[in-house]
Scaffold this motif. Structure first.
Motif, PDB file in Angstrom:
ATOM      1  N   ALA A 288     -28.576  -0.163 -12.374  1.00 20.65           N
ATOM      2  CA  ALA A 288     -29.322  -0.791 -13.461  1.00 20.65           C
ATOM      3  C   ALA A 288     -28.310  -1.471 -14.375  1.00 20.65           C
ATOM      4  O   ALA A 288     -27.090  -1.288 -14.230  1.00 20.65           O
ATOM      5  CB  ALA A 288     -30.142   0.249 -14.227  1.00 20.65           C
ATOM      6  N   ALA A 289     -28.810  -2.229 -15.331  1.00 22.61           N
ATOM      7  CA  ALA A 289     -27.901  -2.905 -16.261  1.00 22.61           C
ATOM      8  C   ALA A 289     -27.037  -1.899 -17.014  1.00 22.61           C
ATOM      9  O   ALA A 289     -25.907  -2.209 -17.413  1.00 22.61           O
ATOM     10  CB  ALA A 289     -28.708  -3.761 -17.234  1.00 22.61           C
TER      11      ALA A 289
ATOM     12  N   GLY B 217     -30.606   8.420 -17.412  1.00 26.86           N
ATOM     13  CA  GLY B 217     -32.012   8.704 -17.150  1.00 26.86           C
ATOM     14  C   GLY B 217     -32.376   8.892 -15.697  1.00 26.86           C
ATOM     15  O   GLY B 217     -33.503   9.285 -15.382  1.00 26.86           O
ATOM     16  N   LEU B 218     -31.453   8.646 -14.776  1.00 24.23           N
ATOM     17  CA  LEU B 218     -31.754   8.780 -13.352  1.00 24.23           C
ATOM     18  C   LEU B 218     -31.538  10.232 -12.926  1.00 24.23           C
ATOM     19  O   LEU B 218     -30.434  10.751 -13.000  1.00 24.23           O
ATOM     20  CB  LEU B 218     -30.857   7.857 -12.528  1.00 24.23           C
ATOM     21  CG  LEU B 218     -31.080   7.872 -11.004  1.00 24.23           C
ATOM     22  CD1 LEU B 218     -32.488   7.405 -10.661  1.00 24.23           C
ATOM     23  CD2 LEU B 218     -30.035   7.002 -10.313  1.00 24.23           C
TER      24      LEU B 218
ATOM     25  N   ALA C 165     -43.005   4.792 -10.169  1.00 15.49           N
ATOM     26  CA  ALA C 165     -43.622   3.811  -9.288  1.00 15.49           C
ATOM     27  C   ALA C 165     -42.591   2.756  -8.907  1.00 15.49           C
ATOM     28  O   ALA C 165     -41.638   2.495  -9.647  1.00 15.49           O
ATOM     29  CB  ALA C 165     -44.823   3.167  -9.974  1.00 15.49           C
ATOM     30  N   THR C 166     -42.776   2.165  -7.732  1.00 12.64           N
ATOM     31  CA  THR C 166     -41.817   1.181  -7.241  1.00 12.64           C
ATOM     32  C   THR C 166     -42.499  -0.150  -6.961  1.00 12.64           C
ATOM     33  O   THR C 166     -43.700  -0.221  -6.666  1.00 12.64           O
ATOM     34  CB  THR C 166     -41.131   1.668  -5.947  1.00 12.64           C
ATOM     35  OG1 THR C 166     -42.133   1.984  -4.984  1.00 12.64           O
ATOM     36  CG2 THR C 166     -40.276   2.889  -6.202  1.00 12.64           C
ATOM     37  N   ARG C 167     -41.712  -1.218  -7.071  1.00 10.52           N
ATOM     38  CA  ARG C 167     -42.144  -2.573  -6.723  1.00 10.52           C
ATOM     39  C   ARG C 167     -41.211  -3.055  -5.621  1.00 10.52           C
ATOM     40  O   ARG C 167     -39.981  -3.065  -5.788  1.00 10.52           O
ATOM     41  CB  ARG C 167     -42.062  -3.491  -7.936  1.00 10.52           C
ATOM     42  CG  ARG C 167     -42.845  -2.966  -9.136  1.00 10.52           C
ATOM     43  CD  ARG C 167     -42.679  -3.842 -10.370  1.00 10.52           C
ATOM     44  NE  ARG C 167     -41.290  -4.022 -10.776  1.00 10.52           N
ATOM     45  CZ  ARG C 167     -40.590  -3.103 -11.437  1.00 10.52           C
ATOM     46  NH1 ARG C 167     -41.141  -1.944 -11.750  1.00 10.52           N
ATOM     47  NH2 ARG C 167     -39.326  -3.344 -11.794  1.00 10.52           N
TER      48      ARG C 167
ATOM     49  N   GLY D 220     -38.577   1.735 -12.008  1.00 10.70           N
ATOM     50  CA  GLY D 220     -38.222   1.676 -13.417  1.00 10.70           C
ATOM     51  C   GLY D 220     -37.183   0.579 -13.612  1.00 10.70           C
ATOM     52  O   GLY D 220     -37.344  -0.547 -13.137  1.00 10.70           O
ATOM     53  N   ASN D 221     -36.090   0.930 -14.289  1.00  6.93           N
ATOM     54  CA  ASN D 221     -35.037  -0.064 -14.510  1.00  6.93           C
ATOM     55  C   ASN D 221     -33.942  -0.021 -13.446  1.00  6.93           C
ATOM     56  O   ASN D 221     -32.959  -0.752 -13.533  1.00  6.93           O
ATOM     57  CB  ASN D 221     -34.418   0.130 -15.902  1.00  6.93           C
ATOM     58  CG  ASN D 221     -33.667   1.458 -15.998  1.00  6.93           C
ATOM     59  OD1 ASN D 221     -33.972   2.396 -15.275  1.00  6.93           O
ATOM     60  ND2 ASN D 221     -32.717   1.535 -16.915  1.00  6.93           N
TER      61      ASN D 221
END
Length: 900
Positions: free
Chosen positions: A433-434, A483-484, A520-522, A575-576
């Motif tokens: 993530a960033a 957060g992971l 959830a995933t995209r 998420g991110n």
């Protein structure tokens, strides 16, 4: 001194009552089966333990470089007594020359003077080496117990050292942060009531003899017993638990000898659980019963991740017991040790690393040095090891140096087995993530710049290079994302050889390995310009712990897309955090590989391409004639035709080495009867039926002292169909077997008695054959296969040799179809046979190949080049043979296919 006999008798009585048949009771609803016992969490988290082999064999401290008397046996100094009893062996000669023919092995017990044994020095070294547990050999196959045993006087208290080694070490260990384990051999080579002498068998009531005269010699300290299992083996195992309360019971040889291990394991687990302060204990896979918390490959490791817990065990050199014949060149270097350890952990294994003390109790300095070096590495990189688990893949086919992955507390760790240079390149499926930070353990903790594009992650190394970290040998990079909780496992599956002009299926897999729900995933799939992807995007709900989902796409290339290697990248956003697993496909209708399956991922030849599926080399120089050709990779385990597992000795088929040997005809057989004579070794003997090939089919195995175990083999992996069926199987004795196969019904007769009847439809047809465990041999005779009407399909008494059997280890190497006439090049390692100028295999000339003046360069550290041969071949099926190389340093060949 002998104490506690009453307490032990009570335990034995309790166990025997527990296994006695109970009176009939009114029918009631069955209670659910208890969950199978598994390795405890502390064992999974520990990763490293030290093994100690110390006994009378430490006095002669000898094993020859040539190995043991049996074919394929190892250089094990702890097998000294067994080896000296084999006339013609190097140890037999050595013993006569150094000690004389009248010097019995048991005299080493009295010469064993552990004057320098200080348990605290051992334990200090274990801690310095980074271990979390240790396993002491309490009794090896020579029968000498290292504690004050109540079943025999053959122990270190009554004899030789006059010390209770187990008690001293375990008492001292109470002040150390180490779990304690005990190795126990269920077999004793020359026990007067139950000897075990491979390959002759077990339960031998002979006792030891002088191998030079044949005269009996005393089994020093022996206390006569009526039953070696219930009066000696089993009580000793219970003694160890009662006296020392080990956290690990590490059995050995249980499968080869009679035992009461089922009752012992039940007792061991129950006594650990049923106490005011229960504790978690664990048992390995060598007790001889059905239970195993973890498996124990010896001087071997797993090729890939094994979700079932395993523990690799080996010495720092070639032996477990101290071998004075070994020099520095025989020991693992510190670098090799670290790299092997990291590899094992990344694949869900522990390492049980053996230390072999000298007879006086001191640890050889070269062993201690290796242990301290491993400990020093762990002090810097231990957070990537202790408490970690495996990730979605252990290795990385896209990395620019070999790496191994582990995961812990939501952080992903990448351990590079060589310094990457200015940049570390990794696959794109990393959780990033960033806000992600990548740092180098052992450095100042500064974040390293990174970027991800086109399914690759590139990490910029510190300006100071390798000197930026205090770590040596291997270098760990930590990827932390706030957060992971647990990184997802993602993957992209593409067909290696899509059908030309047809839509291409693509599957994205997403697994949540954590203990909490994942977001959830995209999911999207990116393809080259001009290609269509359906659907464009898929949204997936949160994943439960342990849940796997698959997302399927259909990819269609544009009409007329030229033959080339095309790259596809999935984008999985949770998420991110984004994961980008990538893959590639080759569009070509010129060639299609049929076998072996591992060589079906084709590519386009060019500099930088990796030409082997099992070696991390790249092509560096490719001639113009081969650039852009379709490249079929090579595999180095298919290097040469080798003599098969089968030979004929005294009119019988003898099978050795763990390979499957099949009948050369009859692959279409469905319903048939198979009869054969089986003579098992101490490790058993197996026959194969309904086998479509060597990697698939049924395997029924006879185990001496145990019985019959049915297995099924799928893609080279054997799994049990059922538990062992108790039978009176004796090593070295002939057993007549009959199989009746009718549809899914399989009936098994042994020595005229129906012993098993079951239905299984995994394989409907196939041929017959044999298999034996590695490093052992079994014999078979009078094979007869008939159809249900009694017509003979195969009959062989082996009087004419092995002609009816497919007995080459690698008979056909590469089979492919050419859709059109083509030019085929094969490139061989120039080192294939350095003793000959013209060593190329015979099938080259048979197919019309001629040597060209072309060579292909590789980045092989040895500087090898590949010598190119060429042939014009017609459309149709082509079979190329094995390499034919005569030296192990040679790599196998690779194949290039072009339009003529």
């Amino acid at each position: 001194m002998r104490t506690g006999r009453a307490a032990l008798a009570g335990i034995l009585a309790t166990v025997m009552v527990a296994v006695a048949p109970a009176p009939a009771a009114p029918a009631q609803e069955a209670e659910p089966e208890p969950a199978p016992h598994a390795a405890p969490r502390w064992f999974n988290d520990a990763k490293l333990g030290f093994f100690i082999h110390w006994g009378p064999y430490s006095v002669p401290a000898y094993a020859p470089e040539t190995g043991g008397a049996r074919d394929g046996s190892f250089r094990y100094a702890e097998w000294y007594w067994y080896e000296m009893n084999h006339p013609g062996s190097a140890t037999h000669r050595h013993h006569a020359e150094k000690y004389g023919t009248g010097f019995p092995y048991d005299r080493f017990i009295e010469q064993w003077k552990p004057d320098r044994f200080d348990p605290r020095e051992w334990l200090d070294l274990f801690v310095d080496g980074g271990a979390k547990y240790f396993v002491l050999t309490s009794k090896h196959h020579d029968g000498v117990a290292l504690w004050d045993s109540e079943t025999t006087g053959r122990d270190t208290v009554q004899l030789g050292p006059h010390r209770d080694v187990v008690s001293e070490l375990f008492t001292a260990a109470e002040k150390y942060p180490l779990k304690k384990g005990l190795y126990y051999s269920l077999a004793e080579w020359y026990h007067p009531k139950g000897g075990w002498v491979p390959p002759r068998g077990h339960s031998l009531e002979e006792g030891p003899v002088n191998p030079y005269t044949g005269e009996p010699v005393p089994y020093t300290g022996y206390t006569p017993v009526n039953d070696d299992v219930m009066d000696h083996q089993y009580p000793q195992m219970v003694e160890l638990v009662e006296k020392f309360d080990p956290d690990i019971m590490w059995c050995d040889i249980g499968i080869h000898v009679p035992n009461n291990s089922e009752a012992f394991v039940d007792y061991y687990f129950e006594q650990a659980a049923n106490r005011p302060r229960p504790k978690d204990v664990t048992v390995n896979d060598r007790c001889g019963n059905e239970h195993a918390d973890f498996t124990t490959p010896e001087y071997e490791t797993q090729a890939d991740i094994d979700p079932a817990k395993w523990e690799a065990t080996r010495g720092i050199g070639h032996s477990f017991g101290y071998n004075a014949e070994e020099g520095p060149e025989d020991y693992l270097s510190s670098e090799d040790l670290v790299e092997s350890f990291v590899d094992i952990v990344s694949k869900n294994g522990n390492l049980l690393l053996n230390i072999g003390p000298k007879a006086d109790g001191s640890i050889p300095e070269i062993q201690a040095e290796r242990v301290r070096e491993l400990g020093a590495w762990l002090k810097i990189n231990g957070e990537a090891i202790y408490g970690s688990t495996y990730w979605s893949h252990a290795e990385d086919e896209y990395s620019n140096v070999p790496v191994r992955y582990t995961e812990r507390d939501g952080n992903l760790y990448v351990t590079a087995l060589a310094w990457p240079g200015e940049e570390l390149t990794l696959s794109g499926d990393l959780p990033l993530a960033a806000s992600s930070r990548i740092t180098l353990l052992g450095s100042d903790g500064a974040s390293l710049p990174w970027q991800r594009e086109d399914g690759r992650v590139r990490i910029t190394m510190p300006e100071r290079g390798e000197s930026a970290t205090t770590s040596r040998y291997a270098y760990t990079f930590k990827i932390a994302t706030p957060g992971l909780r647990a990184p997802l496992h993602t993957g992209l599956d593409l067909p290696g050889q899509p059908e030309p002009g047809e839509p291409i299926p693509a599957t994205v897999t997403i697994t949540n390995p954590g203990r909490h729900d994942a977001p959830a995933t995209r999911v999207r799939l990116a393809a080259p310009d001009g290609w269509s992807v359906e659907p464009a995007r898929v949204n997936q709900p949160p994943l439960r712990p342990g849940e796997t989902r698959t997302v399927r796409f259909t990819v269609t290339p544009p009409r007329g897309a030229p033959p080339a290697h095309y790259r596809l990248t999935a984008d999985v956003a949770a998420g991110n955090v984004v994961y980008q697993p990538a893959g590639s496909i080759l569009l070509t209708d010129l060639v299609r590989v049929l076998q072996p399956e591992k060589l079906t991922d084709l590519t386009i030849a060019g500099a930088g391409v990796r030409p082997y599926v099992d070696r991390n080399w790249a092509l560096t120089e490719v001639p113009d004639e081969l650039t852009g050709a379709v490249l079929v990779p090579g595999a180095n385990d298919d290097k040469r035709i080798q003599p098969g597992a089968m030979s004929v000795v005294d009119g019988r088929a003898r099978v050795a080495g763990g390979d499957v040997t099949l009948a050369g005809t009859g692959h279409e057989w469905a319903d048939y009867d198979l009869e054969l004579t089986v003579r098992p070794t101490t490790r058993g003997a197996g026959w194969v039926f309904r086998a479509p090939d060597r990697r698939n089919g049924y395997l029924w195995q006879l185990y001496p002292g145990t019985g019959l175990t049915p297995h099924v083999q799928r893609d080279g992996t054997f799994t049990r169909l059922a538990g062992t069926i108790p039978l009176d199987v004796v090593a070295g004795r002939d057993h007549r077997v009959r199989m009746e196969l009718r549809g899914p019904l399989i009936r098994t007769f042994v020595d005229g008695m129906l012993v098993d009847e079951r239905e299984d439809g995994t394989f409907a047809e196939g041929t017959v054959g044999f298999r034996e465990a590695a490093n052992e041999t079994a014999e078979f005779d009078d094979v007869r296969v008939t159809d249900p009407a009694g017509q003979v399909l195969l009959a062989d008494d082996f009087s004419a040799g092995t002609g009816q059997w497919d007995n080459d280890t690698f008979a056909d190497y590469l089979v492919f179809d050419l859709r059109r006439d083509a030019t085929v090049y094969v490139a061989f390692d120039e080192r294939g046979a350095p003793e000959r100028d013209d060593w190329w295999p015979d099938w080259l000339a048979e197919l019309g190949f001629e040597r060209t003046g072309l060579t292909v360069g590789t980045d092989d550290p040895g500087g090898a080049r590949l010598v190119v041969h060429r042939a014009e071949l017609p459309a149709g099926r082509i079979t190329l043979g094995p390499n034919g190389a005569t030296t192990g340093s040679s790599s196998s060949y690779v194949t290039f296919v072009t339009e003529p």
